[in-house]
Design a protein around this motif. Sequence first.
Motif, short mmCIF file in Angstrom:
data_model
loop_
_atom_site.label_atom_id
_atom_site.label_comp_id
_atom_site.label_asym_id
_atom_site.label_seq_id
_atom_site.Cartn_x
_atom_site.Cartn_y
_atom_site.Cartn_z
N HIS A 21 10.52 1.33 0.74
CA HIS A 21 9.05 1.30 0.82
C HIS A 21 8.55 2.29 1.86
O HIS A 21 9.13 2.41 2.94
CB HIS A 21 8.57 -0.10 1.22
CG HIS A 21 9.02 -1.17 0.29
ND1 HIS A 21 10.23 -1.81 0.42
CD2 HIS A 21 8.43 -1.71 -0.79
CE1 HIS A 21 10.36 -2.70 -0.53
NE2 HIS A 21 9.29 -2.67 -1.28
N ASN A 103 0.09 -5.01 -5.14
CA ASN A 103 0.39 -4.70 -3.74
C ASN A 103 0.65 -3.22 -3.49
O ASN A 103 0.15 -2.65 -2.53
CB ASN A 103 1.59 -5.52 -3.25
CG ASN A 103 1.24 -6.97 -3.04
OD1 ASN A 103 0.07 -7.35 -3.03
ND2 ASN A 103 2.24 -7.80 -2.86
N GLU A 104 1.45 -2.60 -4.31
CA GLU A 104 1.77 -1.18 -4.09
C GLU A 104 0.54 -0.29 -4.25
O GLU A 104 0.36 0.66 -3.48
CB GLU A 104 2.89 -0.73 -5.02
CG GLU A 104 3.47 0.60 -4.60
CD GLU A 104 4.80 0.91 -5.28
OE1 GLU A 104 5.21 2.07 -5.20
OE2 GLU A 104 5.41 0.02 -5.88
N LEU A 107 -1.46 -0.58 -1.11
CA LEU A 107 -0.86 0.14 0.02
C LEU A 107 -1.25 1.61 0.04
O LEU A 107 -1.42 2.20 1.10
CB LEU A 107 0.68 0.04 -0.04
CG LEU A 107 1.28 -1.26 0.47
CD1 LEU A 107 2.79 -1.27 0.22
CD2 LEU A 107 1.00 -1.45 1.94
N TYR A 108 -1.40 2.20 -1.14
CA TYR A 108 -1.72 3.63 -1.21
C TYR A 108 -3.21 3.91 -1.34
O TYR A 108 -3.63 5.06 -1.24
CB TYR A 108 -0.95 4.28 -2.36
CG TYR A 108 0.53 4.32 -2.10
CD1 TYR A 108 1.07 5.23 -1.19
CD2 TYR A 108 1.40 3.43 -2.71
CE1 TYR A 108 2.42 5.25 -0.91
CE2 TYR A 108 2.76 3.45 -2.44
CZ TYR A 108 3.26 4.37 -1.54
OH TYR A 108 4.61 4.38 -1.26
#
Length: 133
Positions: A21, A103-104, A107-108
């Motif tokens: 990650h 979620n990913e 995050l970005y």
Amino acid sequence: MSKYSIQDIFKEYGQEYIKKHKLSKEQWKVYNAIINCKTALLGIHTITCDECGETHIGLNSCRNRHCPNCQSYAREKWIEKESSYILDCPYFHIVTTIPCELNEIVLYNTKICYDILFKATSKAILTLTKDKK
């Protein structure tokens, strides 16, 4: 109370997690602060008793606001202070979440995604408060 600390978990599994990650700059900062908290890497300090002359050596803490190792006292003081603002009336604690599949993406695209989440949450709360049930 768990026998493992966040620092223990970071030391044991942090590198494996980081390989899979990408951490943001702020996440790196917190990770490194917690890993190094109260270790020789941050240095030491001495405290000498004025009365008996006994000297104690302590490891310096990271003082990062996210570190549970060294911020527990500050957190308790903050909770005590903030508790004085609580109104003496019934209230609701509302938690909003997103599906873990997002979620990913969050995050970005943190700012955009949180803006969407807060707008949707606000709209849902306003809709609920208009319902007399």
